[in-house]
Design an enzyme around this catalytic site. Structure first.
Site, PDB file in Angstrom:
ATOM      1  CB  SER A   1       3.069   1.115  -2.935  1.00 42.96           C
ATOM      2  OG  SER A   1       2.179   1.643  -3.897  1.00 42.96           O
ATOM      3  CG  ASN A   2       8.366   1.431  -5.716  1.00 44.21           C
ATOM      4  OD1 ASN A   2       8.367   1.974  -4.598  1.00 44.21           O
ATOM      5  ND2 ASN A   2       9.460   0.961  -6.276  1.00 44.21           N
ATOM      6  CD  GLU A   3       3.021  -1.161  -7.291  1.00 45.90           C
ATOM      7  OE1 GLU A   3       2.998  -0.915  -6.066  1.00 45.90           O
ATOM      8  OE2 GLU A   3       3.843  -1.935  -7.812  1.00 45.90           O
TER       9      GLU A   3
ATOM     10  CD  GLN B   1       5.227   7.399   8.778  1.00 41.18           C
ATOM     11  OE1 GLN B   1       6.049   6.521   8.526  1.00 41.18           O
ATOM     12  NE2 GLN B   1       4.835   8.279   7.889  1.00 41.18           N
ATOM     13  N   GLY B   2       2.475   6.755  13.009  1.00 38.65           N
ATOM     14  CA  GLY B   2       1.162   6.117  13.003  1.00 38.65           C
ATOM     15  C   GLY B   2       0.254   6.660  11.917  1.00 38.65           C
ATOM     16  CE1 TYR B   3       1.688  10.445   9.453  1.00 35.15           C
ATOM     17  CE2 TYR B   3       1.929  10.275   7.084  1.00 35.15           C
ATOM     18  CZ  TYR B   3       2.059  11.000   8.246  1.00 35.15           C
ATOM     19  OH  TYR B   3       2.559  12.261   8.175  1.00 35.15           O
ATOM     20  CB  SER B   4      -0.500   2.293   7.465  1.00 36.29           C
ATOM     21  OG  SER B   4       0.477   2.892   6.671  1.00 36.29           O
TER      22      SER B   4
ATOM     23  CD  GLU C   1       7.543   7.848   4.762  1.00 35.76           C
ATOM     24  OE1 GLU C   1       6.486   8.518   4.696  1.00 35.76           O
ATOM     25  OE2 GLU C   1       7.584   6.666   5.133  1.00 35.76           O
TER      26      GLU C   1
HETATM   27  C1  LIG Z   1       7.832  -3.173   6.745  1.00 39.08           C
HETATM   28  C2  LIG Z   1       6.826  -2.073   6.692  1.00 39.08           C
HETATM   29  C3  LIG Z   1       6.956  -0.987   7.531  1.00 39.08           C
HETATM   30  C4  LIG Z   1       5.991   0.006   7.556  1.00 39.08           C
HETATM   31  N1  LIG Z   1       6.106   1.022   8.466  1.00 39.08           N
HETATM   32  C5  LIG Z   1       5.088   1.907   8.598  1.00 39.08           C
HETATM   33  C6  LIG Z   1       5.099   2.883   9.632  1.00 39.08           C
HETATM   34  O1  LIG Z   1       6.038   2.955  10.422  1.00 39.08           O
HETATM   35  N2  LIG Z   1       4.039   3.690   9.770  1.00 39.08           N
HETATM   36  C7  LIG Z   1       2.975   3.638   8.918  1.00 39.08           C
HETATM   37  O2  LIG Z   1       2.060   4.412   9.079  1.00 39.08           O
HETATM   38  N3  LIG Z   1       2.932   2.740   7.907  1.00 39.08           N
HETATM   39  C8  LIG Z   1       3.957   1.880   7.742  1.00 39.08           C
HETATM   40  N4  LIG Z   1       3.918   0.922   6.725  1.00 39.08           N
HETATM   41  C9  LIG Z   1       2.703   0.818   5.912  1.00 39.08           C
HETATM   42  C10 LIG Z   1       2.887   1.209   4.457  1.00 39.08           C
HETATM   43  O3  LIG Z   1       2.961   2.582   4.327  1.00 39.08           O
HETATM   44  C11 LIG Z   1       1.705   0.593   3.682  1.00 39.08           C
HETATM   45  O4  LIG Z   1       1.907  -0.795   3.668  1.00 39.08           O
HETATM   46  C12 LIG Z   1       1.587   1.124   2.287  1.00 39.08           C
HETATM   47  O5  LIG Z   1       1.119   2.430   2.299  1.00 39.08           O
HETATM   48  C13 LIG Z   1       0.656   0.265   1.408  1.00 39.08           C
HETATM   49  O6  LIG Z   1      -0.582   0.100   2.009  1.00 39.08           O
HETATM   50  P1  LIG Z   1      -1.235  -1.343   2.195  1.00 39.08           P
HETATM   51  O7  LIG Z   1      -0.255  -2.181   2.874  1.00 39.08           O
HETATM   52  O8  LIG Z   1      -2.540  -1.174   2.828  1.00 39.08           O
HETATM   53  O9  LIG Z   1      -1.399  -1.898   0.728  1.00 39.08           O
HETATM   54  P2  LIG Z   1      -2.578  -1.508  -0.368  1.00 39.08           P
HETATM   55  O10 LIG Z   1      -2.774  -0.082  -0.301  1.00 39.08           O
HETATM   56  O11 LIG Z   1      -3.720  -2.401  -0.062  1.00 39.08           O
HETATM   57  O12 LIG Z   1      -1.859  -1.905  -1.653  1.00 39.08           O
HETATM   58  C14 LIG Z   1      -1.731  -3.235  -2.152  1.00 39.08           C
HETATM   59  C15 LIG Z   1      -1.139  -3.171  -3.531  1.00 39.08           C
HETATM   60  O13 LIG Z   1      -1.992  -2.460  -4.417  1.00 39.08           O
HETATM   61  C16 LIG Z   1      -1.320  -1.360  -5.002  1.00 39.08           C
HETATM   62  N5  LIG Z   1      -2.257  -0.253  -5.200  1.00 39.08           N
HETATM   63  C17 LIG Z   1      -3.086   0.269  -4.274  1.00 39.08           C
HETATM   64  N6  LIG Z   1      -3.798   1.253  -4.817  1.00 39.08           N
HETATM   65  C18 LIG Z   1      -3.425   1.375  -6.114  1.00 39.08           C
HETATM   66  C19 LIG Z   1      -3.789   2.212  -7.195  1.00 39.08           C
HETATM   67  N7  LIG Z   1      -4.691   3.147  -7.070  1.00 39.08           N
HETATM   68  N8  LIG Z   1      -3.155   2.050  -8.388  1.00 39.08           N
HETATM   69  C20 LIG Z   1      -2.215   1.103  -8.538  1.00 39.08           C
HETATM   70  N9  LIG Z   1      -1.832   0.263  -7.555  1.00 39.08           N
HETATM   71  C21 LIG Z   1      -2.428   0.406  -6.351  1.00 39.08           C
HETATM   72  C22 LIG Z   1      -0.200  -1.051  -4.052  1.00 39.08           C
HETATM   73  O14 LIG Z   1       0.858  -0.376  -4.695  1.00 39.08           O
HETATM   74  C23 LIG Z   1       0.194  -2.421  -3.582  1.00 39.08           C
HETATM   75  O15 LIG Z   1       1.028  -3.027  -4.520  1.00 39.08           O
HETATM   76  C24 LIG Z   1       4.892  -0.051   6.671  1.00 39.08           C
HETATM   77  C25 LIG Z   1       4.784  -1.134   5.792  1.00 39.08           C
HETATM   78  C26 LIG Z   1       5.740  -2.135   5.786  1.00 39.08           C
HETATM   79  C27 LIG Z   1       5.580  -3.283   4.837  1.00 39.08           C
END
Ligand SMILES: Cc1cc2nc3c(=O)[nH]c(=O)nc-3n(C[C@H](O)[C@H](O)[C@H](O)COP(=O)(O)OP(=O)(O)OC[C@H]3O[C@@H](n4cnc5c(N)ncnc54)[C@H](O)[C@@H]3O)c2cc1C
Lengths: 394, 350
Positions: free
Chosen positions: A380-382, A126-129, A244
């Site tokens: 994320s749970n937030e 999955q290529g989202y992030s 998902e």
């Molecule tokens: C082991 C692992 C596997 C993954 N696999 C995939 C994958 O296969 N494909 C893919 O596309 N992605 C994948 N991800 C990415 C995952 O979806 C992202 O890490 C996630 O969406 C959070 O984004 P970020 O890491 O940039 O954190 P951020 O978005 O920078 O968040 C950091 C913190 O801030 C909080 N936060 C951010 N915005 C808000 C807000 N508005 N209000 C309150 N809190 C907030 C978040 O909840 C988090 O606690 C994976 C991540 C991990 C750790």
């Protein structure tokens, strides 16, 4: 007296159970039940076994080659799979990209991709992030520019689970910078062997390699690999994210790991410490079991509603939040129960012996570390709570 | 000493500054253990717990200042066992003069002592003439393979306790492992190991008392180390919340994250309080008073460490899971406390 399952459903459970006990390779089962994580090969082997029985796409309707299980049958199926120690089916294909292709794909896409997903001939990721687009996914920047009958893709994805093992990746890409951010996003299917794709490992702090950086440099993708229309990617993505998160609720993992916890408590050196006779520990264990029960039944209640064609509550965010915390809490209790036995994770001066060469306990603390991911990924749970709050409070 | 708890002595600031300069940045990879040990020895940090005429400050609080810096900088070393426990124990004994030599070597880093904290395997000591013979095992001794001496508590045939500082020649290292916290541990075995009476530091009720002090000193110092590690996690997380932007705003602008962060800092603040209190009472004459302070510290720091380590990863998002950022390393370091001494249920159950 009322019951949770109908006699037909109980019969279905018995059928699934006997299929698994007959077909699941014993060494694989034993590794899973002692906290091992499945390899790519393990998943291929097991998915092909399911495929032969017509269950390779067990969550799919009949018209696309699935068994057409009801929502509750699906629940029973997964519950049995987890508890029996079978590896989870790779979700990226069967549970994520497949439903999008079914709903938004062309006939040619359905005919080509869907059968290759059920047989796991295609292993998906999955290529989202992206580095700058995590929670704020819509701000993604990976560009896809139309050039005749191809898109030229440039940019970087990150945290891509199993990109190093995958044959295909489904990507959200930016096809326009005009208007609303969400409207410039498209959903592309990309063959991982296409020139210009580079996958670099990211090691997580438990020491394992699951995730990657995935770079795209002038990667040419045929236009027929666009799903839906150009600019419809966000609609596809939201549809998929919903799947998902729903996919997440399963308490099967927790039940399996609680069973492991009790087995470890009663065996070997640990048994001499009699952890289950410790009232504080017992209280923690009981609390966890009751929490798992409540979340598990909530899942079942949501599925009953789905089966009746009704919408109840906020299944996706609630199951994601409840499920991810329970996964973490069960693993944490395992680790705390083991205490010093959970400390050693490798031999000093050691090479890369498998963890179980040290002891059966050596995977417990690393898995506890690894599962911190579950409250971060899949929205994320937030973010889940933000979604729920918006829906409840406006 | 008329020193007041929560009123730091002037030396502490100097000590912390010296170590802060000496140790690698908290975010950089840990320094090689041996090189680090030599640096610590040179700075005088290994001696701070010893009497003043031995180059120290004769002060358990100063020891925890050092431990906190080690935790804060993620430094892996045998400091706790060697300097905070064994060296200070030797100085407390009535026959301290006889071990002055060894203390000097522990203080200059040329010798390392470890403590076999887990007493869950039998270790029998028999006495014949002036000789003591040890049979049994101790497992997961921190720095057990690297140490020159291991402090063990054994039991004699009449069920009384003996405290023995066993020299390296008396035991065999059966297995050396790395713990999830990044620290080396070793299982050691004694088989018909004869040691002279000079290695026996206490017997009977006195051995039990001394051993209880050792456990508390180890635990309290490990809590000070944890306060340091938590300080780093709180700092890193705060810094990250200020620079990371999502949805066009820094993460630090989201109220739910602000509250989470404040709770982390609050837990750290309380942990520091109790850790300083326990360090202040470590050498109290009243064992019960000491025990209570250490138990409260164990409980408070354990809860804070769980919360702070978990929330640090969570608030970093994906980057918090990556090995290349230091967050995970401190997360794992903080597991030493529950895995060696037990989680907060242990002090709760007393
Ligand atoms: C082991 C692992 C596997 C993954 N696999 C995939 C994958 O296969 N494909 C893919 O596309 N992605 C994948 N991800 C990415 C995952 O979806 C992202 O890490 C996630 O969406 C959070 O984004 P970020 O890491 O940039 O954190 P951020 O978005 O920078 O968040 C950091 C913190 O801030 C909080 N936060 C951010 N915005 C808000 C807000 N508005 N209000 C309150 N809190 C907030 C978040 O909840 C988090 O606690 C994976 C991540 C991990 C750790």
């Amino acid at each position: 007296m009322a019951t949770l399952f109908s006699p037909e459903e109980d019969a279905f459970r018995a059928e699934v159970r006997s299929f698994i006990s007959e077909k699941l390779p014993a060494d694989l089962r034993d590794r899973m039940l002692s906290g091992g994580r499945p390899t790519r090969d393990d998943k291929v082997v097991w998915t092909r076994i399911l495929h032969q029985r017509g269950w390779g796409g067990y969550s799919w309707p009949k018209e696309f080659g699935g068994p057409g299980f009801t929502p509750v049958q699906r629940y029973i199926f997964e519950d049995e799979i987890w508890q029996a120690g079978a590896p989870e089916v790779v979700p990226f294909g069967m549970k994520m990209v497949a439903p999008v292709i079914m709903k938004f794909g062309t006939v040619a896409q359905k005919e080509y991709f869907l059968p290759r997903i059920t047989s796991l001939e295609h292993y998906w990721c999955q290529g989202y992030s992206e580095p700058g687009a995590g929670s704020d996914l819509a701000s993604l920047k990976t560009r896809a520019v139309r050039d005749g009958d191809h898109y030229i893709v440039n940019g970087q994805k990150i945290w891509t689970t199993e990109a190093h093992e995958a044959d295909w990746i489904f990507c959200l890409v930016r096809t326009s910078t005009q208007g609303r951010k969400q409207d410039g996003i498209s959903f592309l299917l990309i063959d991982m062997r296409t020139p210009g794709i580079t996958v670099r490992p990211i090691i997580t702090f438990d020491g394992s390699h699951e995730i990657n950086e995935t770079w795209f440099e002038n990667v040419r993708v045929p236009v027929e690999n666009l799903v839906g229309e150009e600019g419809q990617g966000w609609t596809c993505a939201k549809y998929l994210l919903e799947k998902e998160r729903l996919n997440f609720g399963g308490m099967g993992f927790c039940k399996r790991e609680l069973a492991r916890l009790k087995r470890l408590a009663a065996e070997g050196a640990l048994a001499e410490r009699r952890p289950l006779d410790n009232p504080l520990f017992k209280a923690r264990l009981n609390a966890l079991e009751m929490r798992v029960r409540a979340a598990d039944l909530t899942n079942l209640r949501f599925l009953r509603a789905e089966q009746r064609g009704e919408a109840v509550g906020l299944p996706a965010p609630y199951l994601k939040v409840l499920g991810s915390h329970l996964h973490q809490d069960v693993l944490e209790l395992q680790m705390r129960m083991l205490g010093p036995d959970a400390l050693p994770v490798s031999l000093a001066g050691g090479g890369n012996e498998p963890l179980d060469a040290i002891s059966e306990y050596a995977n417990v603390a690393p898995t506890y570390c690894n599962y911190r991911k579950t409250t971060i990924y899949a929205g994320s749970n937030e973010i889940q709570r933000n979604i729920a709050a918006k829906s409840l409070l406006g | 000493m008329s020193d007041l708890i929560f009123v730091p002595r002037e030396e502490y600031g100097l000590l912390a500054d010296t170590l802060g300069r000496l140790l690698p940045e908290p975010s950089s990879p840990p320094k090689d253990c041996k090189a680090l040990w030599a640096d610590l020895a040179q700075s005088g940090a290994l001696a701070v717990g010893l009497p003043e005429d031995e180059g120290g400050l004769d002060d358990a609080r100063a020891v925890s200042v050092v431990a906190e810096q080690l935790g804060k900088h993620g430094a892996v070393s045998p400091f706790v066992g060697s300097s905070a426990v064994v060296a200070r124990l030797l100085a407390k004994l009535p026959f301290a003069a006889a071990t002055a030599d060894l203390r000097a070597r522990l203080a200059d880093g040329s010798a390392v002592a470890a403590v076999a904290l887990l007493s869950d395997r039998p270790l029998h000591v028999t006495q014949a003439g002036g000789k003591f013979t040890l049979n049994g095992a101790r497992r997961l001794v921190p720095f057990g393979a690297e140490a020159d001496h291991v402090l063990v508590e054994g039991v004699s045939s009449d069920k009384s306790r003996l405290l023995v500082l066993a020299p390296k020649s008396s035991y065999r290292v059966e297995r050396a492992v790395i713990g999830v916290d990044g620290c080396p541990y070793a299982d050691i075995v004694f088989s018909d190991s004869a040691v002279g009476g000079e290695h026996v530091l206490g017997a009977g009720a006195e051995a039990e008392r001394l051993w209880a002090w050792c456990g508390d000193a180890y635990l309290a110092t490990l809590c000070a180390d944890a306060v340091g590690a938590m300080t780093t996690l709180v700092r890193m997380t705060g810094d990250y919340l200020k620079v990371r932007r999502q949805f066009g705003a820094p993460l630090s602008s989201y109220q739910v994250l602000q509250h989470r962060f404040v709770d982390m800092d609050m837990a750290l603040t309380e942990s520091r309080t109790v850790a300083e209190w326990a360090a202040g009472l470590l050498d109290a004459d009243d064992d019960r008073e000491r025990r209570q302070a250490v138990a409260t510290t164990h409980f408070t720091v354990m809860r804070a460490a769980t919360k702070i380590s978990q929330d640090s990863v969570q608030l970093h998002g994906g980057i918090g899971m990556a090995q290349e950022t230091a967050v995970g390393r401190y997360f794992k370091r903080l597991l030493a406390l529950p895995l060696i001494f037990g989680d907060e249920d242990i002090p709760l159950a007393v």
